[in-house]
Design a protein around this motif. Structure first.
Motif, short mmCIF file in Angstrom:
data_model
loop_
_atom_site.label_atom_id
_atom_site.label_comp_id
_atom_site.label_asym_id
_atom_site.label_seq_id
_atom_site.Cartn_x
_atom_site.Cartn_y
_atom_site.Cartn_z
N ASN A 100 1.16 4.06 -3.00
CA ASN A 100 0.91 5.48 -2.74
C ASN A 100 2.09 6.37 -3.15
N LYS B 45 0.84 -1.21 0.00
CA LYS B 45 0.00 0.00 0.00
C LYS B 45 0.88 1.26 0.00
N ARG B 46 1.89 1.23 0.84
CA ARG B 46 2.80 2.38 0.92
C ARG B 46 3.50 2.58 -0.44
#
Ligand SMILES: Nc1ncnc2c1ncn2[C@@H]1O[C@H](COP(=O)(O)OP(=O)(O)O)[C@@H](O)[C@H]1O
Ligand SMILES: O=c1ccn([C@@H]2O[C@H](COP(=O)(O)OP(=O)(O)O)[C@@H](O)[C@H]2O)c(=O)[nH]1
Ligand SMILES: [Mg+2]
Length: 239
Positions: free
Chosen positions: A121, A117-118
Motif C-alpha cells: 500500500n 500488505k502495508r
C-alpha cells in the motif's frame, strides 16, 4: 487475439509477436492489461503487477531483486527484511519472530501478510517484487485469500545447496540465522515447504526458472531477458 495486435504488425515481425504471445508470462500480462483496459486500450485503473521471487536461502534473491528494482522500476519488498525490521522494533510480535527466524521456521502467515500488505500500500511503483514469500502452501493460500490476487509472475532461482551454504556463510550481515545449524534447518524447510509453492505456480505456467550459478551479472542477464520481454510487450500494448 490477432486482431488486437493487427496494428503492431507494421513495426514488429510476425514471428517475434507469435513467440511473445506464446510465452505464459506475456499471456498473463496481456490478460492483466486487457481486463482493465479503458476505451483507448490503455490500462485505466491498474492493479499492481506482482512478482514473487523464490529460491533457497542464499540463492541470490535479494541481490537480483535490487538490480531488477533499479533497472526496471519495481518496488522491492523483502519479506525477510520486513520481518527483521518488525523484530527490531518495539512490536508485540518481536520475540515470536526472533524465535521463529532463529529456528529457521516460518513466521505465522497473518503477521507476514499484514507487513506485506502495508508495504504494497505504501509502494511508490505499481510493479512489485515480493522477495522470499510465500514460504509455504499455507502462506500462499493465505496471501491469495487475504490480498485477493495471485502473482502475475514467479521467478525461481535454482541453485545447488553447497553454493547457497557458501554464499550464506560469506554474507557477514550479522544475521541470527546465518549459522550452520540454522542453515541446515532452513534448507530442509525450503525443500519440504517452499518447493511445493514453486510446483503449484509451475503447474499454472507462471514460473520462470533461472539458473542461479555464475556471477551476479551473468545471472542478471538471464533475469533481464524475462523483464525486458515484458517491458517490450507493455510498450507495444500502450501504442
Ligand atoms: N552470483 C553470486 N555469486 C557469489 N555470491 C553471490 C551471488 N549472488 C549473491 N551473492 C552473495 O551471496 C549472499 C547471499 O545473497 P542474497 O542475495 O542475500 O541471497 P538470498 O536473498 O536468496 O538469501 C550475499 O552475500 C550476496 O552478496
Ligand atoms: O515470508 C517469510 C520470509 C521469511 N521468513 C523468515 O525469515 C527468515 C529469513 O528470510 P529471508 O528471505 O530474509 O532469507 P533468505 O532466503 O533471503 O536468506 C526465514 O528463514 C524465515 O525464518 C518467514 O518466516 N516468512
Ligand atoms: Mg534475502
Amino acid at each position: 487475439m490477432w486482431r488486437r495486435f493487427a496494428h503492431l504488425s507494421l513495426s514488429i515481425s510476425r514471428t517475434k509477436l507469435q513467440s511473445l504471445v506464446r510465452d505464459p508470462t506475456v499471456l498473463k500480462l496481456i490478460n492483466t492489461f486487457s481486463s482493465d483496459a479503458g476505451n483507448d486500450g490503455v490500462a485505466s485503473s491498474r492493479k499492481p503487477f506482482i512478482t514473487f521471487v523464490l529460491g533457497g536461502p542464499g540463492s541470490g534473491k535479494g541481490t537480483q531483486c535490487e538490480k531488477i528494482a533499479s533497472i526496471f522500476g519495481f518496488a522491492h519488498l523483502s519479506a525477510g527484511e520486513l520481518l527483521r525490521e518488525e523484530m527490531s522494533s518495539p512490536s508485540e510480535n518481536g520475540e515470536l519472530i526472533r524465535n521463529v527466524i532463529k529456528e529457521g521456521k516460518i513466521v505465522p502467515s497473518a503477521i507476514t501478510i499484514s507487513l506485506i500488505k502495508r508495504a504494497i500500500n505504501s509502494a511508490t511503483s505499481d510493479k512489485i517484487l515480493i522477495d522470499g514469500f510465500p514460504r509455504s502452501e499455507e502462506n500462499r493460500i493465505a496471501f491469495e485469500k487475504i490480498i485477493g490476487v495471485e502473482p502475475d509472475l514467479v521467478i525461481f532461482f535454482e541453485c545447488p545447496e553447497e553454493e547457497m551454504v557458501k554464499r550464506i556463510l560469506g554474507r557477514n550481515q550479522g544475521r541470527i540465522d546465518d549459522n550452520m545449524e540454522t542453515i541446515r534447518k532452513r534448507l530442509k524447510v525450503f525443500e519440504d515447504l517452499n518447493m511445493p509453492v514453486v510446483e503449484h505456480y509451475s503447474s499454472k505456467g507462471k514460473v520462470h526458472k533461472i539458473t542461479a550459478t555464475g556471477t551476479v551479472d551473468e545471472i542478471f542477464e538471464r533475469v533481464r531477458q524475462v523483464f525486458a520481454s515484458l517491458r517490450y510487450l507493455k510498450a507495444c500494448l500502450s501504442f
